[in-house]
Design a protein around this motif. Structure first.
Motif, PDB file in Angstrom:
ATOM      1  N   ARG A   1       0.832  -1.202   0.000  1.00 52.30           N
ATOM      2  CA  ARG A   1       0.000   0.000   0.000  1.00 52.30           C
ATOM      3  C   ARG A   1       0.873   1.262   0.000  1.00 52.30           C
TER       4      ARG A   1
ATOM      5  N   MET B   1      -9.457   7.348  13.448  1.00 50.88           N
ATOM      6  CA  MET B   1      -9.874   6.025  12.975  1.00 50.88           C
ATOM      7  C   MET B   1     -10.537   5.224  14.081  1.00 50.88           C
ATOM      8  N   ARG B   2      -9.970   5.313  15.281  1.00 51.54           N
ATOM      9  CA  ARG B   2     -10.562   4.545  16.387  1.00 51.54           C
ATOM     10  C   ARG B   2     -11.915   5.128  16.775  1.00 51.54           C
TER      11      ARG B   2
ATOM     12  N   PHE C   1     -13.955   6.274  14.551  1.00 50.45           N
ATOM     13  CA  PHE C   1     -14.818   5.659  13.536  1.00 50.45           C
ATOM     14  C   PHE C   1     -15.271   4.270  13.997  1.00 50.45           C
TER      15      PHE C   1
ATOM     16  N   PHE D   1      -7.197  10.623  -0.975  1.00 53.42           N
ATOM     17  CA  PHE D   1      -7.351  10.296   0.447  1.00 53.42           C
ATOM     18  C   PHE D   1      -8.300  11.301   1.102  1.00 53.42           C
TER      19      PHE D   1
ATOM     20  N   GLY E   1     -12.050  10.581   2.634  1.00 57.20           N
ATOM     21  CA  GLY E   1     -12.328  10.939   4.028  1.00 57.20           C
ATOM     22  C   GLY E   1     -13.535  11.861   4.128  1.00 57.20           C
TER      23      GLY E   1
ATOM     24  N   CYS F   1     -14.326   2.848   3.756  1.00 62.61           N
ATOM     25  CA  CYS F   1     -13.259   2.569   4.726  1.00 62.61           C
ATOM     26  C   CYS F   1     -12.359   1.492   4.132  1.00 62.61           C
TER      27      CYS F   1
ATOM     28  N   CYS G   1     -10.086   2.765   1.277  1.00 60.12           N
ATOM     29  CA  CYS G   1      -8.946   3.579   1.712  1.00 60.12           C
ATOM     30  C   CYS G   1      -7.889   2.696   2.366  1.00 60.12           C
ATOM     31  N   HIS G   2      -8.339   1.747   3.189  1.00 61.25           N
ATOM     32  CA  HIS G   2      -7.375   0.869   3.857  1.00 61.25           C
ATOM     33  C   HIS G   2      -6.641  -0.021   2.863  1.00 61.25           C
TER      34      HIS G   2
ATOM     35  N   GLN H   1      -1.216   3.143   3.778  1.00 58.51           N
ATOM     36  CA  GLN H   1      -0.746   2.829   5.128  1.00 58.51           C
ATOM     37  C   GLN H   1       0.016   4.045   5.642  1.00 58.51           C
ATOM     38  N   ILE H   2       0.203   4.073   6.947  1.00 62.19           N
ATOM     39  CA  ILE H   2       0.957   5.175   7.544  1.00 62.19           C
ATOM     40  C   ILE H   2       2.235   4.603   8.107  1.00 62.19           C
TER      41      ILE H   2
END
Ligand code: HEC
Length: 156
Positions: free
Chosen positions: A34, A51-52, A54, A100, A104, A138, A141-142, A146-147
């Motif tokens: 990713r 995210m958490r 969400f 992105f 969002g 979701c 995007c995932h 990645q971060i």
């Protein structure tokens, strides 16, 4: 559909499944293709916190849907709406690809709409199908991003 058509269709889909499994095998274990968003540790924390929220909101929403408690459904959905899209610092914003940011924004907008519809229509299965369509965003995007976290050897 005739029987042999059905058989052919299922053989074809088995082949596709096998091809996909084979493709997954071609990757080295633990490899992640990713796109990496190279953020500072603080920026990463900020995004992961959202995210958490969400996930927490989706949990509350599904719990309320199970009880057909539509005001609580709306409240949980609204909590993930545009109001959650708090001020993104300009430096972080500049690092996020347009796609992105659009995904969002679209997720936040969806949740506001889901809240409105839950209040006015009070239709559990309609809300669920809206939630499912939003969760697909979701997932998209995932699948793409990645971060980059702290380097593994920097954690010791
Ligand atoms: C615009 C892109 C985008 C959207 C939309 C999105 N996420 Fe994420 N999410 C990410 C990225 C990027 C990560 C970090 C993934 C990684 O580095 O492996 C992440 C991580 C997460 C995590 C892990 C948090 C942690 O503390 O590690 C959860 C949970 C999560 N997302 C839930 C959701 C849910 C639920 C939705 C939809 C309601 C959603 N996300 C929508 C991009 C997105």
């Amino acid at each position: 559909m005739k029987l042999h058509h059905l058989l052919l269709a299922s053989v074809l889909s088995l082949n596709t499944t096998a091809a996909l499994a084979q493709h997954a095998h071609d990757h080295a274990p633990g490899s992640d293709n990713r796109v990496v968003l190279a953020l500072t540790p603080d920026e990463r924390v900020m995004i992961l916190e959202e995210m958490r929220l969400f996930l927490d909101g989706v949990q509350k929403m599904t719990g309320a849907l199970g009880k057909q408690a539509m005001p609580a459904v709306a409240e949980a959905a609204r909590g993930m709406g545009r109001k959650l899209a708090h001020e993104v610092p300009p430096a972080l914003r500049a690092k996020l690809p347009l796609e992105f940011r659009q995904l969002g924004a679209s997720v936040h907008g969806d949740f506001d709409q889901i809240a409105l519809d839950a209040e006015s229509l009070k239709d559990v299965s309609y809300s669920l199908s809206q939630l499912s369509a939003t969760l697909q965003k979701c997932v998209s995007c995932h699948t793409m991003y990645q971060i980059q976290g702290p380097a593994l050897d920097a954690r010791h």
